[in-house]
Write an enzyme that holds these catalytic residues in place. Structure first.
Site, short mmCIF file in Angstrom:
data_model
loop_
_atom_site.label_atom_id
_atom_site.label_comp_id
_atom_site.label_asym_id
_atom_site.label_seq_id
_atom_site.Cartn_x
_atom_site.Cartn_y
_atom_site.Cartn_z
N CYS A 167 0.81 -1.23 0.00
CA CYS A 167 0.00 0.00 0.00
C CYS A 167 0.84 1.27 0.00
O CYS A 167 0.32 2.36 -0.23
CB CYS A 167 -0.93 0.01 1.21
N SER A 168 2.12 1.16 0.30
CA SER A 168 2.98 2.35 0.31
C SER A 168 3.70 2.57 -1.01
O SER A 168 4.55 3.46 -1.12
CB SER A 168 4.01 2.25 1.44
#
Ligand code: COA
Length: 373
Positions: free
Chosen positions: A156-157
């Protein structure tokens, strides 16, 4: 050293929507069928029954009201419970490249830049359709961009880590115009038969164009500072994922082949990590919470974002100060904070400062401090 700036963003939104009510009806039909066909084992205590899902729970626990998906067929069929993508011939573009190019073209148009001037493409996403050749190189080819391209994955980063990589290269001079593209086909690595997470994800693609601030043709956001951090955790894990079920049906029942998480632990452990990360980043740049006009946070859970916003600002954020898009898009992994930025940044005034922040598996946290110019 050159000053990097975000000069354009793009957002591809799939045409298909699944509401919570549609999703829950399909899930509960699947649960009924499973429980009926395993009745003897369930009665003997050998198999756990599949519990019913509930649309009110989903909104209350996550803030998610609907999600967009690239392929709706299969997901709502209780006998299938996963998206169906027909195999594509080798000479057809991959799905990730196709939706990524759409987002990139919007970002380029917004910035008034032609694709041929781009000399770096980073495809930063939480799952990749194949190992190689890199999806980024395919996007580079489809766009008609030059220079070089590569894929990266920080779950997700991925978007903020990709922005840091591109901004550093622009600072150093190894690239002049970079596209960071996040084609997130999350529906293909979600286990739609798991009641505790079947509602979490949606599909989307975002793109961010980063150039030398001196080259910007209009309003832009100077990238003042970036910071990335990681701490190992098994609480969000995917041992295989992308499209695997369609390709290897014999693996379909191995739960670890798709996204898994211990949501409660993630909640407890990631919140302090993210709040401290943003607080330290701001302090090291000589900024205070009062200097921030906006927070564009990762879009996984509304309560999580409410908590982080309150912790970072030291008060409950005003409406609009910390925009959420997850009610419409659900969790779109790395693209979430970029969707929020894309939709809710045009009104900022010259000199206004904000933070784009994403977080997730790894664990990983990335923050980008930007100022409107
Ligand atoms: N429908 C009805 N009830 C459900 C349900 C569903 N779809 N899913 C779970 N429940 C039940 C649970 O079984 C549990 O029941 P119990 O109390 O009887 O045991 C109860 O609801 C609470 O479940 P829990 O999983 O603790 O819910 P939660 O409040 O933690 O919310 C998440 C679940 C996933 C929304 C939340 O944990 C979350 O968002 N976590 C972080 C997610 C994240 O950032 N992940 C990163 C991914 S990239």
């Amino acid at each position: 050293m050159h000053q990097p700036a975000i000069t354009g963003t793009g957002l591809y939104t799939p045409e298909h929507v699944i509401t919570n009510d549609e999703l829950v009806a399909a899930f509960n039909a699947y649960a009924d069928t499973f429980n009926a066909s395993h009745a003897a084992d369930i009665a003997a205590g050998k198999t756990d029954p599949v519990p019913q899902s509930n649309a009110e729970f989903i909104v209350a626990a996550s803030g998610i009201e609907q999600r967009f998906v690239y392929a709706k067929d299969g997901i709502l069929d209780p006998a299938v419970m996963h998206p169906i993508l027909p195999p594509r011939p080798m000479d057809a573009p991959s799905v990730m490249a196709e939706i990524g190019v759409d987002a990139c073209q919007q970002a380029l148009a917004n910035a008034g830049v032609s694709a041929g001037d781009v000399d770096l493409v980073i495809c930063a996403a939480s799952n990749h359709e194949r190992a190689y050749p890199a999806i980024a190189v395919e996007i580079q080819e489809l766009l008609g961009a030059g220079g070089f391209a590569f894929d990266m994955n920080v779950a997700c980063s991925s978007a903020t880590f990709g922005i840091q990589a591109a901004a550093d290269m622009i600072r150093a001079g190894s690239a002049k115009k970079a596209l960071v593209v996040n084609p997130e086909l999350c529906s293909h690595h979600l286990e739609w038969r798991d009641r505790d997470c079947h509602f979490i994800f949606g599909d989307v693609a975002t793109a961010t164009l980063i150039e030398r601030a001196d080259d910007a043709q209009g309003d832009h956001f100077a990238i003042k500072s970036t910071r990335c951090g990681t701490v190992f955790s098994n609480n969000i894990r995917n041992n295989n994922g992308f499209l695997r079920r369609a390709q290897y049906p014999e693996m379909a029942d191995r739960r670890d082949m798709q996204f898994m998480q211990n949501g409660r632990k993630v909640f407890k452990e990631v919140l302090p990590l993210v709040s401290k990360h943003i607080g330290d980043h701001l302090a090291d740049e000589g900024l205070q919470a009062a200097d921030l006009k906006r927070l564009w946070l990762h879009q996984a859970n509304k309560s999580m974002n409410d908590f982080i916003g309150k912790k970072v600002l030291g008060r409950t954020p005003e409406p609009g100060e910390q925009p959420n898009i997850l009610q419409d898009y659900a969790n779109t992994s790395s693209a979430g904070s970029i969707i929020a930025f894309h939709k809710y940044s045009a009104d900022l005034q010259t000199g206004d400062t904000g933070v784009i922040c994403s977080f997730g598996a790894g664990y990983s946290v990335g923050s980008v401090i930007i100022t409107r110019c």
